[in-house]
Design an enzyme around this catalytic site. Structure first.
Site, PDB file in Angstrom:
ATOM      1  N   TYR A  56       0.828  -1.206   0.000  1.00 53.76           N
ATOM      2  CA  TYR A  56       0.000   0.000   0.000  1.00 53.76           C
ATOM      3  C   TYR A  56       0.866   1.260   0.000  1.00 53.76           C
ATOM      4  O   TYR A  56       1.814   1.388   0.767  1.00 53.76           O
ATOM      5  CB  TYR A  56      -0.920   0.016   1.226  1.00 53.76           C
ATOM      6  CG  TYR A  56      -1.642   1.341   1.410  1.00 53.76           C
ATOM      7  CD1 TYR A  56      -2.674   1.707   0.552  1.00 53.76           C
ATOM      8  CD2 TYR A  56      -1.269   2.225   2.420  1.00 53.76           C
ATOM      9  CE1 TYR A  56      -3.329   2.921   0.703  1.00 53.76           C
ATOM     10  CE2 TYR A  56      -1.914   3.441   2.570  1.00 53.76           C
ATOM     11  CZ  TYR A  56      -2.943   3.780   1.711  1.00 53.76           C
ATOM     12  OH  TYR A  56      -3.584   4.989   1.855  1.00 53.76           O
ATOM     13  N   HIS A  86      -1.272  16.939  -2.598  1.00 54.19           N
ATOM     14  CA  HIS A  86      -1.737  17.095  -1.217  1.00 54.19           C
ATOM     15  C   HIS A  86      -1.461  18.493  -0.662  1.00 54.19           C
ATOM     16  O   HIS A  86      -2.035  18.862   0.372  1.00 54.19           O
ATOM     17  CB  HIS A  86      -1.054  16.054  -0.317  1.00 54.19           C
ATOM     18  CG  HIS A  86      -1.574  14.656  -0.489  1.00 54.19           C
ATOM     19  ND1 HIS A  86      -1.820  14.101  -1.711  1.00 54.19           N
ATOM     20  CD2 HIS A  86      -1.880  13.699   0.425  1.00 54.19           C
ATOM     21  CE1 HIS A  86      -2.257  12.862  -1.562  1.00 54.19           C
ATOM     22  NE2 HIS A  86      -2.313  12.597  -0.270  1.00 54.19           N
ATOM     23  N   ARG A 281     -11.061  31.260  46.742  1.00 56.49           N
ATOM     24  CA  ARG A 281     -10.985  30.110  47.638  1.00 56.49           C
ATOM     25  C   ARG A 281     -10.609  28.837  46.888  1.00 56.49           C
ATOM     26  O   ARG A 281      -9.925  27.957  47.426  1.00 56.49           O
ATOM     27  CB  ARG A 281     -12.342  29.937  48.314  1.00 56.49           C
ATOM     28  CG  ARG A 281     -12.391  28.807  49.302  1.00 56.49           C
ATOM     29  CD  ARG A 281     -13.760  28.517  49.891  1.00 56.49           C
ATOM     30  NE  ARG A 281     -14.836  29.354  49.446  1.00 56.49           N
ATOM     31  CZ  ARG A 281     -16.073  28.903  49.194  1.00 56.49           C
ATOM     32  NH1 ARG A 281     -16.344  27.604  49.316  1.00 56.49           N
ATOM     33  NH2 ARG A 281     -17.036  29.714  48.823  1.00 56.49           N
TER      34      ARG A 281
END
Length: 515
Positions: A56, A86, A281
């Site tokens: 692949y 891309h 606090r």
């Protein structure tokens, strides 16, 4: 703060601090053994190609084109074509720091030896970093991978664009001017640069390190606010926090006790108020929970830096090349933790903004209204808390998670995306906002503490006040206020406030119910 001048990348553990150091300009060195191991796997890849194996992304197309077999000439061309196709980012330019961090993550991944590429590839990228050849890339368009790394890859092979000596040049020209050989991509050398979680991991490392440097300063801002408001420090007692032993909560209470030692103001007003507002606090609980999220993010990112997120991966077993296709490039682990970080930053933002508002509210603080001498028709510190409120509101919007907004892409082949780059960018944007929010709290708190003279403030307050007064004077009348806000922001961003705080918060806190 410790400065890191050089970082060796290889198979040994790399930290988020290492990546941030490279992003900031540290020299990159490559472990020779890692390069040697890469070479042996790369040789096996070449043998596999000669044997016509189906692999692949190497002998097939990628994504939905996985079923297409590639001829030998196509194998050579597809790596560069992949980068060209891309590289479709949008929006403003990535900062050089961001690109350097991404390149460091890419190099680290390749050096693990499971990508099958020639060791000359990470060596070229390291030379680019060391000679300040910084690829250009837009910042937007990534669903978690593929985009910025493709732009980076183009510059690595002499295409695209890159910065060199302050000039944006064609990639090949930048390399030539720096004396770096322009290479042709070999097998997998395009695919390996775009298939991992490099973008998210790099930006995440920067977010973690930037926020880590801010958090103790935010603790100090809260401590000064409590002291200026004649607060009750019994809520920081170690015995109390031992009964709810979240690590971040206990550490925050310890830091507050360190910062608030030796205060004549707190001694004078020890019994002034039984219990304070929650933003005062509950600093240990709020900042402590933030600390725990930050620690979780650092753990996830450290794992990711030292992981292999390429696809497929190549390994040798019993002398045979094994090819494992998989999904390690999915960015879910980092995307989820960075979404959590943005939520944590929003929590810190709203607490700080609440304290700024309380400091300037004469009805609640017992101090002059808006921290200016009364009767002079001056607005004083009236408006900076407005700016903090706007920024805190923006951070609440940025806290909306990105990772849930997955969509289907690539003809249904990639039908679940991490959106991790968006998560990382949200975290970084939130950090920029919260730096200003904390700067505004410090501006108000250091103004407020002066109204308690001649009582001496706490040790941590004295250190912070002395540094801030070098840049920002006590305000006695209205004048342009933005320069003062900016000056304190720069003290935070440059790490100068953290430097004066570190010796104090490293000390052991006093036992008992008070600092």
């Amino acid at each position: 703060m410790t400065m890191i001048n050089n970082v060796t990348l290889g198979k040994a553990a790399t930290t988020t601090q290492d990546i941030a150091a490279i992003a900031g300009g540290a020299e990159v060195r490559l472990d020779p053994q890692a390069l040697a191991d890469m070479r042996s796997v790369h040789q096996e890849i070449n043998k596999a190609l000669a044997g016509d194996r189906v692999i692949y992304g190497l002998t097939t197309g990628v994504g939905d084109l996985v079923t297409q077999r590639l001829s030998s000439p196509q194998i050579a061309a597809v790596q560069l074509n992949m980068l060209k196709s891309h590289a479709c980012g949008t929006g403003p330019d990535l900062a050089p720091r961001d690109v350097r961090a991404m390149m460091a993550i890419m190099i680290k991944s390749l050096l693990q030896g499971y990508s099958g590429v020639n060791p000359a590839l990470p060596a070229t990228m390291a030379m680019m970093l060391n000679k300040s050849v910084i690829p250009w890339s837009p910042a937007k368009g990534s669903v978690g991978y593929l985009i910025a790394t493709a732009h980076i890859g183009l510059a690595v092979f002499g295409y695209g664009k890159a910065w060199y000596q302050g000039e944006l040049l064609p990639g090949g020209e930048a390399l030539r001017r720096a004396g770096i050989e322009v290479r042709t991509p070999g097998p997998r050398e395009g695919h390996a640069l775009v298939s991992g979680t490099y973008e998210i991991t790099a930006l995440g490392c920067l977010a973690v390190e930037d926020f880590s440097a801010l958090l103790p300063v935010a603790d100090a801002a809260g401590a000064i606010s409590l002291e200026a408001l004649k607060g009750n420090t019994r809520g920081y007692d170690a015995r109390l926090h031992a009964l709810r032993p979240h690590p971040g909560q206990q550490e925050t209470a310890r830091i507050l006790r360190c910062l608030l030692t030796d205060s004549e103001i707190l001694d004078q007003y020890r019994d002034f108020r039984v219990q304070d507002a929650l933003s005062l606090r509950c600093i240990p609980q709020i900042h402590g929970a933030v600390r725990d999220v930050l620690a979780f993010c650092r753990q996830v990112l450290t794992t990711e830096i030292n992981s292999v997120t390429d696809n497929p991966i190549f390994m040798m077993e019993n002398g045979e090349l094994q090819v494992l296709p998989g999904g390690n490039g999915h960015g879910a682990p980092i995307a989820l933790c960075l979404d959590a970080l943005a939520i944590a930053i929003a929590e810190l933002s709203t607490a700080s903004q609440a304290r700024s508002d309380r400091l300037t509210n004469g009805h609640l603080s017992g101090l002059p209204a808006f921290l200016i001498t009364p009767g002079a028709a001056h607005s004083g510190m009236m408006i900076p808390p407005y700016a903090a409120a706007a920024l805190a509101g923006e951070n609440r919007a940025l806290a909306a998670p990105a990772s849930v907004h997955t969509v289907s892409t690539c003809a249904g082949q990639e039908d679940h995306l991490s959106m991790g780059v968006t998560a990382a960018r949200k975290a970084l944007d939130s950090i920029e906002n919260v730096i200003d929010i904390v700067a505004i709290e410090l501006l108000c708190a250091t103004q407020a503490i002066e109204f308690h003279r001649p009582l001496r403030p706490a040790r941590g307050t004295r250190a912070v006040l002395a540094l801030i007064r070098l840049e920002v004077k006590f305000r006695q009348q209205d004048d342009e206020i933005y320069p003062d806000m900016l000056a304190i922001r720069q003290l935070i961003a440059q790490g100068r406030l953290l430097q004066v705080l570190q010796p104090i918060i490293a000390a052991d806190a006093a036992n008992g119910d008070r600092a």
